[in-house]
Write an enzyme that holds these catalytic residues in place. Sequence first.
Site, mmCIF file in Angstrom:
data_model
loop_
_atom_site.group_PDB
_atom_site.id
_atom_site.type_symbol
_atom_site.label_atom_id
_atom_site.label_comp_id
_atom_site.label_asym_id
_atom_site.label_seq_id
_atom_site.Cartn_x
_atom_site.Cartn_y
_atom_site.Cartn_z
ATOM 1 N N LEU A 23 0.846 -1.189 0.000
ATOM 2 C CA LEU A 23 0.000 0.000 0.000
ATOM 3 C C LEU A 23 0.885 1.244 0.000
ATOM 4 O O LEU A 23 1.902 1.270 0.699
ATOM 5 C CB LEU A 23 -0.904 0.016 1.240
ATOM 6 C CG LEU A 23 -1.947 -1.088 1.341
ATOM 7 C CD1 LEU A 23 -2.639 -1.041 2.701
ATOM 8 C CD2 LEU A 23 -2.964 -0.952 0.226
ATOM 9 N N GLU A 30 -8.178 3.417 8.840
ATOM 10 C CA GLU A 30 -8.773 2.925 7.601
ATOM 11 C C GLU A 30 -8.640 1.398 7.537
ATOM 12 O O GLU A 30 -9.569 0.693 7.147
ATOM 13 C CB GLU A 30 -8.101 3.585 6.391
ATOM 14 C CG GLU A 30 -8.903 3.482 5.103
ATOM 15 C CD GLU A 30 -8.837 2.128 4.424
ATOM 16 O OE1 GLU A 30 -9.843 1.716 3.815
ATOM 17 O OE2 GLU A 30 -7.775 1.455 4.496
#
Length: 187
Positions: A23, A30
Amino acid sequence: MPPKFNVIVAACENKGIGIKGDLPWRLKKEMAHFTKMTSLTTNDERKNAVIMGRLTWESIPPKYKPLKGRLNVIISKTLKETKYDDAVVFDSLNNALNKLAQPPYTNKIENFWIIGGAALYKEAVLSDLCYRIYITKINKSFECDTFFPDIPPTFVQVSDNEVPTGIQEENGLTYEFKVYERFIRFD
């Protein structure tokens, strides 16, 4: 009949979802939202299935494999099995959904979530079995090498009581949780 499923993803302004198998951002709240949504069931006797491509499976750090409290379903033409009890491998999304709709899975799985990567997302959002798309829209562009496809016009934005509303902020980034549901037209 194969079950309906949801898609869950975090994407930045340029629709990027990852770079080099990782990521491009670190957002703990999140990620906690992802875990909550993909784990939440109304029946304590059941769990959810998280369906992912092989590269997504390989990108999960070993200490987090398999994703806890969920049946991890890996779609791969090359991987044949895993060493984990809570992880199964199928050669296609269609085969996975058909098998998961039969015993011994029938009464064990409540929800089905597509969690990546790019090729599986593209196949999923075009499928008539895709019920909802849960997207975290990150308000910044990042350098990425994998991207989320356009949301088809057959989806409309809806609300979900489990999803926080408004702008979220973390690590100097802002983002919003959005939910899109497939609508059926009767022309």
